[in-house]
Design a protein around this motif. Structure first.
Motif, PDB file in Angstrom:
ATOM      1  N   ASN A  22      89.661  32.151 109.346  1.00  0.00           N
ATOM      2  CA  ASN A  22      90.423  32.142 110.597  1.00  0.00           C
ATOM      3  C   ASN A  22      91.673  31.283 110.459  1.00  0.00           C
ATOM      4  OD1 ASN A  22      88.508  33.751 111.873  1.00  0.00           O
ATOM      5  ND2 ASN A  22      87.321  31.996 112.500  1.00  0.00           N
ATOM      6  N   ASN A  40      88.993  39.488 104.181  1.00  0.00           N
ATOM      7  CA  ASN A  40      87.641  38.980 104.357  1.00  0.00           C
ATOM      8  C   ASN A  40      86.656  40.117 104.163  1.00  0.00           C
ATOM      9  OD1 ASN A  40      85.119  37.943 105.453  1.00  0.00           O
ATOM     10  ND2 ASN A  40      86.369  36.231 106.151  1.00  0.00           N
ATOM     11  N   GLN A  43      83.385  39.135 107.606  1.00  0.00           N
ATOM     12  CA  GLN A  43      83.586  38.993 109.050  1.00  0.00           C
ATOM     13  C   GLN A  43      85.058  39.163 109.384  1.00  0.00           C
ATOM     14  OE1 GLN A  43      82.071  35.034 109.534  1.00  0.00           O
ATOM     15  NE2 GLN A  43      84.029  34.075 109.161  1.00  0.00           N
ATOM     16  N   ARG A  44      85.342  39.344 110.652  1.00  0.00           N
ATOM     17  CA  ARG A  44      86.728  39.469 111.084  1.00  0.00           C
ATOM     18  C   ARG A  44      87.439  38.130 110.987  1.00  0.00           C
ATOM     19  NH1 ARG A  44      86.387  41.050 117.239  1.00  0.00           N
ATOM     20  NH2 ARG A  44      84.261  41.497 116.694  1.00  0.00           N
ATOM     21  N   THR A  46      90.327  35.772 112.793  1.00  0.00           N
ATOM     22  CA  THR A  46      91.010  35.573 114.059  1.00  0.00           C
ATOM     23  C   THR A  46      92.241  34.703 113.848  1.00  0.00           C
ATOM     24  OG1 THR A  46      88.894  35.685 115.212  1.00  0.00           O
ATOM     25  CG2 THR A  46      90.733  34.730 116.419  1.00  0.00           C
ATOM     26  N   PHE A  62      90.074  44.497 105.040  1.00  0.00           N
ATOM     27  CA  PHE A  62      88.681  44.123 105.200  1.00  0.00           C
ATOM     28  C   PHE A  62      87.853  45.089 104.369  1.00  0.00           C
ATOM     29  CE2 PHE A  62      90.858  42.720 109.016  1.00  0.00           C
ATOM     30  CZ  PHE A  62      90.579  41.369 108.969  1.00  0.00           C
ATOM     31  N   ARG A  64      84.932  46.644 103.948  1.00  0.00           N
ATOM     32  CA  ARG A  64      83.649  47.141 104.458  1.00  0.00           C
ATOM     33  C   ARG A  64      83.399  48.534 103.985  1.00  0.00           C
ATOM     34  NH1 ARG A  64      80.258  43.996 108.028  1.00  0.00           N
ATOM     35  NH2 ARG A  64      81.412  42.125 108.250  1.00  0.00           N
TER      36      ARG A  64
END
Length: 64
Positions: A22, A40, A43-44, A46, A62, A64
């Protein structure tokens, strides 16, 4: 965990910065050149804080 900036931070010219956590900006970070990446796998990320964050050449990835 986060990258926390309370001062004045600036990227110049051909700077390349990667954030993997973050990003909290309470300092000034709005007159940037260069590139920034937000990465990442789990997780996200922010981006927040009391001041506006302006990236001139962002990449968000990301896995995923």
């Amino acid at each position: 965990m986060a990258f926390y900036d309370a001062g004045n931070l600036q990227m110049h010219g051909t700077a390349h910065v990667g954030f993997h956590t973050n990003d909290i900006k309470d300092g000034v970070f709005n007159n940037n050149s260069g590139s920034v990446g937000l990465y990442n796998q789990d997780q996200r990320i922010t981006v927040l804080g009391n001041n506006k964050t302006i990236f001139s050449d962002p990449t968000v990835d990301f896995f995923r």
